[in-house]
Design a protein around this motif. Structure first.
Motif, PDB file in Angstrom:
ATOM      1  N   SER A   1      50.487  36.801  45.816  1.00 35.59           N
ATOM      2  CA  SER A   1      49.686  37.916  46.151  1.00 35.59           C
ATOM      3  C   SER A   1      50.167  38.215  47.666  1.00 35.59           C
ATOM      4  O   SER A   1      50.617  37.404  48.155  1.00 35.59           O
ATOM      5  N   GLU A   2      50.133  39.509  47.959  1.00 34.33           N
ATOM      6  CA  GLU A   2      50.441  39.782  49.269  1.00 34.33           C
ATOM      7  C   GLU A   2      49.409  39.307  50.318  1.00 34.33           C
ATOM      8  O   GLU A   2      48.283  39.382  49.915  1.00 34.33           O
ATOM      9  N   VAL A   3      49.831  38.742  51.443  1.00 36.00           N
ATOM     10  CA  VAL A   3      48.896  38.150  52.341  1.00 36.00           C
ATOM     11  C   VAL A   3      49.062  38.981  53.699  1.00 36.00           C
ATOM     12  O   VAL A   3      50.246  39.098  54.076  1.00 36.00           O
ATOM     13  N   LYS A   4      48.158  38.791  54.526  1.00 35.66           N
ATOM     14  CA  LYS A   4      48.330  39.197  55.858  1.00 35.66           C
ATOM     15  C   LYS A   4      47.489  38.189  56.905  1.00 35.66           C
ATOM     16  O   LYS A   4      46.540  37.669  56.440  1.00 35.66           O
ATOM     17  N   GLY A   5      48.055  38.037  57.980  1.00 39.67           N
ATOM     18  CA  GLY A   5      47.454  37.057  58.970  1.00 39.67           C
ATOM     19  C   GLY A   5      46.631  37.488  60.078  1.00 39.67           C
ATOM     20  O   GLY A   5      46.897  38.690  60.583  1.00 39.67           O
ATOM     21  N   VAL A   6      45.455  36.863  60.332  1.00 42.06           N
ATOM     22  CA  VAL A   6      44.904  37.227  61.511  1.00 42.06           C
ATOM     23  C   VAL A   6      44.451  35.906  62.305  1.00 42.06           C
ATOM     24  O   VAL A   6      44.625  34.730  61.662  1.00 42.06           O
ATOM     25  N   VAL A   7      44.255  35.795  63.685  1.00 38.56           N
ATOM     26  CA  VAL A   7      44.327  34.804  64.382  1.00 38.56           C
ATOM     27  C   VAL A   7      43.025  34.511  64.912  1.00 38.56           C
ATOM     28  O   VAL A   7      42.022  35.126  65.048  1.00 38.56           O
TER      29      VAL A   7
ATOM     30  N   ILE B   1      41.800  30.329  55.978  1.00 42.99           N
ATOM     31  CA  ILE B   1      40.436  30.870  55.624  1.00 42.99           C
ATOM     32  C   ILE B   1      40.616  32.117  55.179  1.00 42.99           C
ATOM     33  O   ILE B   1      40.950  33.152  55.965  1.00 42.99           O
ATOM     34  N   PRO B   2      40.406  32.663  53.964  1.00 41.07           N
ATOM     35  CA  PRO B   2      40.341  33.873  53.456  1.00 41.07           C
ATOM     36  C   PRO B   2      39.041  34.846  53.974  1.00 41.07           C
ATOM     37  O   PRO B   2      38.046  34.231  53.934  1.00 41.07           O
ATOM     38  N   VAL B   3      39.580  35.952  54.538  1.00 43.74           N
ATOM     39  CA  VAL B   3      38.428  36.654  55.144  1.00 43.74           C
ATOM     40  C   VAL B   3      38.317  38.109  54.448  1.00 43.74           C
ATOM     41  O   VAL B   3      37.035  38.732  54.612  1.00 43.74           O
ATOM     42  N   ALA B   4      39.155  38.548  53.836  1.00 42.32           N
ATOM     43  CA  ALA B   4      39.219  40.021  53.204  1.00 42.32           C
ATOM     44  C   ALA B   4      40.180  40.095  52.073  1.00 42.32           C
ATOM     45  O   ALA B   4      41.143  39.419  52.098  1.00 42.32           O
ATOM     46  N   PHE B   5      40.001  41.232  50.979  1.00 45.89           N
ATOM     47  CA  PHE B   5      40.902  41.324  50.064  1.00 45.89           C
ATOM     48  C   PHE B   5      40.678  42.920  49.865  1.00 45.89           C
ATOM     49  O   PHE B   5      39.426  43.130  49.367  1.00 45.89           O
ATOM     50  N   ASP B   6      41.697  43.488  49.806  1.00 46.13           N
ATOM     51  CA  ASP B   6      41.463  44.864  49.549  1.00 46.13           C
ATOM     52  C   ASP B   6      42.002  45.347  48.134  1.00 46.13           C
ATOM     53  O   ASP B   6      42.354  46.593  47.959  1.00 46.13           O
ATOM     54  N   GLY B   7      42.296  44.513  47.232  1.00 41.76           N
ATOM     55  CA  GLY B   7      42.711  44.714  46.004  1.00 41.76           C
ATOM     56  C   GLY B   7      44.145  44.312  45.772  1.00 41.76           C
ATOM     57  O   GLY B   7      44.681  44.068  44.654  1.00 41.76           O
ATOM     58  N   THR B   8      45.020  44.368  46.783  1.00 40.68           N
ATOM     59  CA  THR B   8      46.433  43.885  46.784  1.00 40.68           C
ATOM     60  C   THR B   8      46.852  42.795  47.857  1.00 40.68           C
ATOM     61  O   THR B   8      47.746  42.272  47.456  1.00 40.68           O
ATOM     62  N   THR B   9      46.149  42.645  48.890  1.00 40.46           N
ATOM     63  CA  THR B   9      46.375  41.881  49.998  1.00 40.46           C
ATOM     64  C   THR B   9      45.306  41.141  50.413  1.00 40.46           C
ATOM     65  O   THR B   9      44.245  41.581  50.683  1.00 40.46           O
ATOM     66  N   VAL B  10      45.387  39.592  50.302  1.00 39.07           N
ATOM     67  CA  VAL B  10      44.600  38.846  50.991  1.00 39.07           C
ATOM     68  C   VAL B  10      44.459  38.683  52.410  1.00 39.07           C
ATOM     69  O   VAL B  10      45.720  38.220  52.974  1.00 39.07           O
ATOM     70  N   THR B  11      43.631  38.781  53.176  1.00 40.46           N
ATOM     71  CA  THR B  11      43.689  38.654  54.570  1.00 40.46           C
ATOM     72  C   THR B  11      43.158  36.994  54.972  1.00 40.46           C
ATOM     73  O   THR B  11      42.252  36.823  54.545  1.00 40.46           O
TER      74      THR B  11
END
Length: 571
Positions: free
Chosen positions: A122-128, A91-101
């Protein structure tokens, strides 16, 4: 957050969530039944799933997020298409302009983030988050986006004016423009949808085909091509360029064929795409062969052999020396049959070496060599070197010339079992093919143990399987009369969601196994005709491909239509 390398049991203990005694009990259970320690602790009610995920998040360097406590804006949800979110369970929860969380429920599967970085461009970052929370969020934010996914994306692309039109096909491409188009969001989104939908439907090949006025997308499921909703024709060059970028090919070169590979991880399982491009009159045609290891069962008992044939094949594999040929057209399952045989033979006491083009699946414990004819690594040169590696059993991808055939015979005469393939219509005609290559008849007769011809037929969907009475015309196609099939029950698939309305799901093999008896060896030495060899083999009990197909029909495995399509009657 920085990754914490401590074992999950130690982390949970230091958080005060489990005791040493509980960890030891879980470790004992893990030793007996396998599985992850964290899941065993949850199953034994020593820790709840939310606490386990929090510890896993700490271990993997990710934050823990409660999806029920946040509201995700529509513009963030729209960053990840329904199909991608469903397939990867994110589930996408945030986007800071370069990275999708992205929120995911399995922090141990880090390859998901690598794939999504590729898929989303795009750059991505994971949260649990917990699995239940991800499911609830998916239903909440994507519940109304499922229907018409492909149609809606194609419709939304119709207004895209910034993509290069397919005017001036064949001209030298503007590299800067190609790169821009290949990374544009509509193109990335559409290609991702095509790939995921095809893989989800168990496609073996995906075809992207440019024509004068349209751009077709087709994929092959169970040997039959189906057409998807076609993308706008002006996106052909951009989509092709995107595939080439993903496969590491030269996007500026469209005048020569190119081959590449895309590695993906779909829903936690590895999927390889073998990419081939071919210049045509209206642009590059692209075919991606899908090698999905989760869809391949390399168990000898699962390929469709009848009990008697299965026993015969096992005896052949266990022979101390000799040549065993598997024959049939491209796409008839020869490689799967050979891999299943090698898988059966594989043990610590036996050394197996293969030479293939390409190496399709990794077989643990088996040495596999990739042929590369551009640098002189041919089947023949590989086979010659393999003989110096002290193997017991050898797989040669294909015998296509005299040199390879002669070395295979040499290997057999010096105490090796050699498996290989030929492209012939049936088992007896393989003898003629080998002799046409220039192999000496007496050497072939001395070393050849058996020839297995095979075809793949679609199997009737078990969810919509229905009895019916075939017409006289259908029986006539099988060279049968109503009297010949008295008391037999025939089946077909009505079509349902499980089989996408086709009536078929999956394929199975039909086989023609010709064992080389002394009588047949004499016929080979005498260079008898294919018809004579076939006649004698049938008289000694060989089931033809059509015979095997009939037995599959009578067993309710496949239909008359499939057997007629894949086999011919031999008198």
């Amino acid at each position: 957050m920085v990754k914490d390398r401590r074992p999950i049991g130690q982390l949970l203990k230091e958080m005060g969530l489990v005791t040493e005694y509980e960890i030891q009990e879980a470790l004992a259970a893990q030793k007996d039944q396998g599985g992850s320690l964290g899941q065993i602790l949850v199953d034994m009610d020593f820790v709840d799933e939310k606490d386990l995920l929090f510890a896993l998040a700490v271990q993997s360097g990710m934050e823990f997020m409660d999806l029920d406590d946040i509201l995700i804006p529509d513009e963030i949800v729209d960053l990840v298409d329904y199909t991608i979110a469903e397939t990867y369970k994110v589930i996408p929860v945030a986007f800071d302009g370069t990275t999708v969380t992205l929120a995911l429920s399995d922090p141990s599967n880090v390859s998901i983030l690598d794939d999504l970085r590729f898929m989303l461009d795009s750059e991505v970052k994971g949260v649990v988050a917990t699995e239940d929370a991800v499911d609830r969020a998916f239903e909440k934010y994507y519940g109304d986006k499922k229907a018409g996914s492909m149609e809606s994306i194609v419709a939304s692309l119709e207004g895209e004016e910034d993509l290069e039109l397919l005017d001036g096909r064949g001209d030298i491409a503007d590299l800067e423009r190609l790169e821009k188009d290949a990374h544009s969001k509509p193109v990335v989104k559409l290609l991702n949808l095509i790939l995921l939908q095809a893989i989800k439907d168990r496609a073996a090949d995906i075809h992207l085909e440019p024509f004068e006025n349209d751009f077709k997308v087709r994929y092959r499921v169970d040997g039959v091509l189906y057409e998807m909703v076609p993308p706008p024709a002006h996106l052909a060059l951009a989509i092709t360029s995107r595939v080439k970028v993903m496969a590491g090919l030269n996007i500026a070169e469209s005048r020569v064929p190119q081959d590449g590979r895309i590695e993906l991880n779909i829903g936690g399982r590895p999927v390889d795409l073998r990419v081939s491009t071919l210049p045509t009159a209206f642009g590059e045609s692209v075919v991606m062969r899908v090698l999905d290891r989760a869809n391949v069962n390399l168990d000898l008992e699962a390929i469709g052999l009848r009990p008697q044939d299965l026993e015969a094949i096992r005896k052949l594999i266990d022979l101390p020396h000799g040549i065993i040929l598997v024959t049939g057209p491209t796409g008839s399952g020869k490689t799967t049959t050979l891999y299943s045989g090698l898988n059966y033979a594989n043990s610590t006491e036996i050394k197996i070496i293969t030479t293939e083009n390409p190496v399709e699946y990794d077989l643990p414990g088996i040495v596999q060599v990739q042929v590369n004819e551009d640098i002189g690594v041919t089947f023949a040169s590989c086979l010659r070197s393999i003989l110096r590696q002290d193997p017991d059993k050898i797989l040669v991808g294909e015998i296509r010339d005299l040199e390879t055939g002669q070395i295979a015979i040499q290997a057999s005469l010096t105490g090796h079992v050699v498996f290989s393939t030929l492209h012939t219509n049936d088992a007896p005609s393989s003898i003629t093919r080998m002799l046409d290559l220039g192999v000496e008849p007496f050497l072939l007769a001395a070393t050849l143990e058996a020839i297995v011809a095979q075809r793949l037929v679609r199997t009737i969907c078990t969810k919509c399987k229905t009895e019916y009475t075939p017409s006289d015309e259908e029986l006539y196609e099988l060279e049968l009369t109503p009297d010949d099939v008295g008391g037999r029950t025939f089946y077909y698939g009505q079509g349902c969601d499980n089989c996408n309305g086709t009536g078929y799901r999956g394929r199975t093999g039909v086989f023609e196994i010709m064992m080389l008896t002394e009588e047949l060896r004499k016929l080979v030495t005498a260079q008898s005709s294919t018809d004579h060899i076939r006649e004698v083999a049938k008289a000694r009990g060989m089931h033809t491909l059509r015979d095997s197909g009939l037995l599959a029909i009578f067993d309710g495995i496949t239909t008359i239509e499939e057997v007629v399509r894949e086999t011919i009657f031999t008198a």
